[in-house]
Motif scaffolding. Structure first.
Motif, PDB file in Angstrom:
ATOM      1  N   SER A 198       8.358 -15.707 -21.478  1.00 61.15           N
ATOM      2  CA  SER A 198       7.073 -16.274 -21.065  1.00 61.15           C
ATOM      3  C   SER A 198       7.050 -17.249 -20.150  1.00 61.15           C
ATOM      4  O   SER A 198       6.923 -18.430 -20.461  1.00 61.15           O
ATOM      5  N   GLY A 199       7.202 -16.853 -18.978  1.00 60.79           N
ATOM      6  CA  GLY A 199       6.946 -18.001 -17.802  1.00 60.79           C
ATOM      7  C   GLY A 199       7.392 -17.351 -16.386  1.00 60.79           C
ATOM      8  O   GLY A 199       8.027 -16.130 -16.421  1.00 60.79           O
ATOM      9  N   LYS A 200       7.015 -17.939 -15.289  1.00 59.76           N
ATOM     10  CA  LYS A 200       7.640 -17.494 -13.973  1.00 59.76           C
ATOM     11  C   LYS A 200       9.128 -17.957 -13.780  1.00 59.76           C
ATOM     12  O   LYS A 200       9.455 -18.972 -14.232  1.00 59.76           O
ATOM     13  N   LEU A 201       9.870 -16.890 -13.400  1.00 56.20           N
ATOM     14  CA  LEU A 201      11.003 -17.071 -13.337  1.00 56.20           C
ATOM     15  C   LEU A 201      11.639 -18.435 -12.610  1.00 56.20           C
ATOM     16  O   LEU A 201      12.502 -18.876 -12.701  1.00 56.20           O
ATOM     17  N   SER A 202      10.768 -18.757 -11.309  1.00 58.24           N
ATOM     18  CA  SER A 202      10.892 -19.938 -10.807  1.00 58.24           C
ATOM     19  C   SER A 202      11.024 -21.325 -11.668  1.00 58.24           C
ATOM     20  O   SER A 202      11.547 -22.381 -11.291  1.00 58.24           O
ATOM     21  N   ASP A 203      10.359 -21.274 -12.636  1.00 62.04           N
ATOM     22  CA  ASP A 203      10.193 -22.211 -13.501  1.00 62.04           C
ATOM     23  C   ASP A 203      11.231 -22.391 -14.693  1.00 62.04           C
ATOM     24  O   ASP A 203      11.166 -23.266 -15.371  1.00 62.04           O
ATOM     25  N   LEU A 204      11.926 -21.304 -14.796  1.00 59.48           N
ATOM     26  CA  LEU A 204      12.783 -21.150 -16.014  1.00 59.48           C
ATOM     27  C   LEU A 204      14.315 -21.369 -15.577  1.00 59.48           C
ATOM     28  O   LEU A 204      14.784 -20.982 -14.488  1.00 59.48           O
ATOM     29  N   THR A 205      14.841 -22.057 -16.307  1.00 64.32           N
ATOM     30  CA  THR A 205      16.465 -22.370 -16.179  1.00 64.32           C
ATOM     31  C   THR A 205      17.331 -21.181 -16.597  1.00 64.32           C
ATOM     32  O   THR A 205      17.115 -20.512 -17.241  1.00 64.32           O
ATOM     33  N   ILE A 206      18.458 -21.026 -15.649  1.00 58.33           N
ATOM     34  CA  ILE A 206      19.406 -20.041 -16.072  1.00 58.33           C
ATOM     35  C   ILE A 206      20.044 -20.329 -17.655  1.00 58.33           C
ATOM     36  O   ILE A 206      20.082 -19.501 -18.332  1.00 58.33           O
ATOM     37  N   ALA A 207      20.256 -21.652 -17.702  1.00 61.56           N
ATOM     38  CA  ALA A 207      20.851 -21.883 -19.147  1.00 61.56           C
ATOM     39  C   ALA A 207      19.843 -21.421 -20.361  1.00 61.56           C
ATOM     40  O   ALA A 207      20.197 -20.920 -21.362  1.00 61.56           O
ATOM     41  N   SER A 208      18.649 -21.773 -20.141  1.00 61.58           N
ATOM     42  CA  SER A 208      17.671 -21.423 -21.266  1.00 61.58           C
ATOM     43  C   SER A 208      17.112 -19.929 -21.358  1.00 61.58           C
ATOM     44  O   SER A 208      16.535 -19.492 -22.075  1.00 61.58           O
ATOM     45  N   THR A 209      17.563 -19.211 -20.069  1.00 61.84           N
ATOM     46  CA  THR A 209      17.275 -17.747 -20.277  1.00 61.84           C
ATOM     47  C   THR A 209      18.715 -16.785 -20.358  1.00 61.84           C
ATOM     48  O   THR A 209      18.829 -16.229 -21.433  1.00 61.84           O
ATOM     49  N   LEU A 210      19.139 -16.638 -19.063  1.00 65.23           N
ATOM     50  CA  LEU A 210      20.489 -15.803 -18.915  1.00 65.23           C
ATOM     51  C   LEU A 210      21.520 -16.539 -18.392  1.00 65.23           C
ATOM     52  O   LEU A 210      22.003 -16.017 -17.507  1.00 65.23           O
TER      53      LEU A 210
ATOM     54  N   ASN B  14       6.771 -27.609 -22.792  1.00 65.42           N
ATOM     55  CA  ASN B  14       5.754 -26.778 -22.502  1.00 65.42           C
ATOM     56  C   ASN B  14       5.550 -25.567 -23.184  1.00 65.42           C
ATOM     57  O   ASN B  14       6.624 -25.201 -23.722  1.00 65.42           O
ATOM     58  N   ASN B  15       4.444 -24.905 -23.467  1.00 63.06           N
ATOM     59  CA  ASN B  15       4.071 -24.066 -24.196  1.00 63.06           C
ATOM     60  C   ASN B  15       3.201 -23.076 -23.600  1.00 63.06           C
ATOM     61  O   ASN B  15       2.482 -23.482 -22.520  1.00 63.06           O
ATOM     62  N   SER B  16       3.116 -21.699 -23.549  1.00 63.89           N
ATOM     63  CA  SER B  16       2.222 -20.745 -23.286  1.00 63.89           C
ATOM     64  C   SER B  16       1.495 -20.066 -24.149  1.00 63.89           C
ATOM     65  O   SER B  16       1.709 -20.558 -25.298  1.00 63.89           O
ATOM     66  N   SER B  17       0.426 -19.214 -23.977  1.00 65.07           N
ATOM     67  CA  SER B  17      -0.271 -18.499 -24.889  1.00 65.07           C
ATOM     68  C   SER B  17      -0.032 -17.018 -24.948  1.00 65.07           C
ATOM     69  O   SER B  17       0.441 -16.380 -24.120  1.00 65.07           O
TER      70      SER B  17
ATOM     71  N   ALA C 287       3.618  -4.205 -17.399  1.00 62.92           N
ATOM     72  CA  ALA C 287       3.000  -4.236 -16.048  1.00 62.92           C
ATOM     73  C   ALA C 287       3.745  -4.794 -14.930  1.00 62.92           C
ATOM     74  O   ALA C 287       3.807  -6.056 -15.165  1.00 62.92           O
ATOM     75  N   ALA C 288       3.768  -4.057 -13.916  1.00 59.12           N
ATOM     76  CA  ALA C 288       4.462  -4.828 -12.758  1.00 59.12           C
ATOM     77  C   ALA C 288       3.371  -5.975 -12.137  1.00 59.12           C
ATOM     78  O   ALA C 288       4.129  -6.843 -11.546  1.00 59.12           O
ATOM     79  N   ASN C 289       2.444  -5.670 -12.079  1.00 65.14           N
ATOM     80  CA  ASN C 289       1.345  -6.669 -11.446  1.00 65.14           C
ATOM     81  C   ASN C 289       0.282  -6.852 -12.102  1.00 65.14           C
ATOM     82  O   ASN C 289      -0.042  -6.159 -12.990  1.00 65.14           O
ATOM     83  N   ASN C 290      -0.636  -7.818 -11.991  1.00 66.64           N
ATOM     84  CA  ASN C 290      -1.895  -8.247 -12.707  1.00 66.64           C
ATOM     85  C   ASN C 290      -3.135  -7.591 -12.323  1.00 66.64           C
ATOM     86  O   ASN C 290      -4.272  -7.729 -12.925  1.00 66.64           O
TER      87      ASN C 290
ATOM     88  N   ASN D 263      -0.977 -14.464 -17.098  1.00 70.74           N
ATOM     89  CA  ASN D 263      -1.777 -13.412 -16.165  1.00 70.74           C
ATOM     90  C   ASN D 263      -2.914 -14.465 -15.836  1.00 70.74           C
ATOM     91  O   ASN D 263      -3.516 -14.928 -16.300  1.00 70.74           O
ATOM     92  N   PRO D 264      -3.383 -14.174 -14.397  1.00 72.51           N
ATOM     93  CA  PRO D 264      -4.478 -14.989 -13.888  1.00 72.51           C
ATOM     94  C   PRO D 264      -5.849 -14.638 -14.620  1.00 72.51           C
ATOM     95  O   PRO D 264      -6.863 -15.434 -14.539  1.00 72.51           O
TER      96      PRO D 264
END
Length: 461
Positions: A174-186, A298-301, A325-328, A362-363
């Motif tokens: 739930s988020g953009k990969l640029s905003d997520l850390t390696i430690a908290s994901t993979l 932070n939270n998302s919906s 879905a690959a894109n929005n 999603n925009p």
């Protein structure tokens, strides 16, 4: 007599209380155990709905098999005979108007072999060649607290990440990969790069670990995930369970804490576990420094829409269990699980049941979140027709809105949690944070975190 209060009866709070009760029974302790829940049922984000011959999970829908098998809760709760696994099948990515299969030999979209990279239909020949630099780029300028997106693009290039890896990982975390850390994901991608010199080689060498269950990567129970919640509740025989009790304040009074509930009821406790979302914790703790720290999280919906049809499940592609879905631009949804295909127990008559996910990344979500349940169902039917070419009247549906309730672990998340723990230890000793807002969102992660918090309290008791 000491009192331990756990606030929040999601799976995290339940596992913490279960661990405390085990210790209490084994040691004949007179400690008082209290579990407080603001709603009229236990389970938090786990809620199973049975309707019109379908079983639908309004929240989490499964448990990672590999993690669960390394833990003891299934055996201790007497659930081994209730376990069922997902059906075999592949996942797709919906791109340019069609479904394209994610290579089977991939982990979260990351190739686990050269063949997997070579055969993917999602990436161009140029993108595949660029991704090969993972094999010969030895320099690692990153730490685990850096962006997972930047790390993967550094070694695989932009195209593989954008077209194959990001849709999968963003769907999970739930988020953009640029905003997520390696430690908290993979964190494994970092470890593999360090140990094997290549992420692909690392996953190839550890394929047995990640594919040890074959296609049975996830598990649930014959009557849904609520089975886990009911099992915990049955085990808490010597725990005072307070439902419909929303905590309004938590105040330190000497060596104890005074907790006030919504009906002005009060309880004094020696230890308190805040197994609740960080926004709720922020509302009940009066300390400004702790509130400021909690506000950094932070939270998302997420909106989930189940749709059940009176058409046979085999109308779907024979080998599939869902798509991302690959894109929005093409669809409003981010992903779609073919629930009746992936989880055979969810459709009694083998009729089609699908679940669509709409995320705040999603925009179009700003418009989507304002829709009524009727409008959301109509939107889901449009996405189903576009992606699966199915046009039929639904016989059942279930819409769930998780508004600002999906934890998103940003780059500074580990530092924020470390500082929060330090502040609590000094100003609120004996008060613990626990749960997915802080330590991991998967069900096994929440169970393990609950057990660890309980063991910390037990050491002090």
């Amino acid at each position: 007599m000491k009192t331990v209060l756990v606030i929040g009866a999601g799976v995290n709070g339940l596992s913490a209380m279960y661990e405390l009760q085990k210790w209490k029974t084994e040691n004949s302790s007179d400690v008082k155990l209290v579990l407080a829940e603001s709603s009229d049922q236990l389970g938090g984000k786990i809620r199973t709905v049975e309707e019109d011959g379908f079983i639908m999970e309004a929240g989490a829908d499964s448990i990672v098999t590999r993690k669960a098998m390394d833990m003891s809760f299934l055996e201790e709760l007497g659930l081994k005979e209730e376990v069922i696994h997902n059906a075999a099948g592949r996942s797709y990515i919906f791109s340019k108007g069609e479904l394209k299969g994610i290579p089977a030999d991939a982990v979260f979209g990351i190739p686990a072999s050269i063949e997997s990279l070579a055969n993917t239909p999602l990436v161009s020949a140029e993108g595949k060649v660029e991704a090969l630099k993972d094999l010969y780029t030895a320099h690692n300028p990153f730490t685990k607290n850096d962006s997972i997106g930047a790390f993967l693009e550094f070694y695989f290039g932009k195209e593989l990440v954008e077209k194959q890896i990001a849709p999968v990982l963003s769907g999970v975390y739930s988020g953009k990969l640029s905003d997520l850390t390696i430690a908290s994901t993979l964190p494994s991608v970092y470890d593999f790069k360090e140990e094997y010199g290549s992420i692909i080689k690392g996953y190839a060498a550890n394929k047995e670990k990640y594919q040890s269950s074959g296609d049975r990567k996830f598990l649930s129970f014959k009557r849904g995930l609520n089975t886990l919640i009911h099992a915990y509740e049955r085990k808490l025989e010597d725990v005072e369970i307070l439902k419909n009790r929303k905590v309004t304040s938590l105040t330190r009074t000497g060596e104890q804490y005074e907790v006030v509930f919504n009906k002005n009821e009060k309880l004094n406790a020696d230890y308190v576990v805040l197994s609740i979302p960080h926004q709720a914790a922020k509302e009940i703790i009066g300390d400004n420094h702790i509130q400021q720290q909690l506000a950094k999280l932070n939270n998302s919906s997420l909106i989930s829409v189940y749709v059940g049809f009176n058409v046979p499940d085999d109308i779907l592609p024979a080998d599939g269990t869902g798509f991302i879905a690959a894109n929005n631009a093409e669809l409003s949804c981010n992903a779609c699980t073919w629930t009746s295909r992936k989880w055979i127990h969810t459709s009694e008559a083998r009729n089609l049941l699908v679940r669509l996910f709409y995320k705040s990344s999603n925009p179009s979500f700003a418009k989507v979140k304002e829709m009524s349940e009727k409008e959301l169902l109509a939107l889901a039917l449009v996405d189903i027709e576009k992606s699966l070419h199915i046009k039929a009247e639904p016989i059942s549906s279930e819409v769930t809105k998780w508004t600002e309730q999906m934890p998103t672990y940003m780059i500074d998340h580990p530092q924020t949690i470390a500082q929060l723990e330090e502040l609590l230890a000094v100003t609120y000793p004996g008060v613990y944070i626990a749960g997915s807002s802080y330590y991991g969102s998967g069900i096994p992660d929440c169970i393990e975190n609950g057990e660890n918090v309980a063991r910390d309290i037990i050491r002090k008791l």
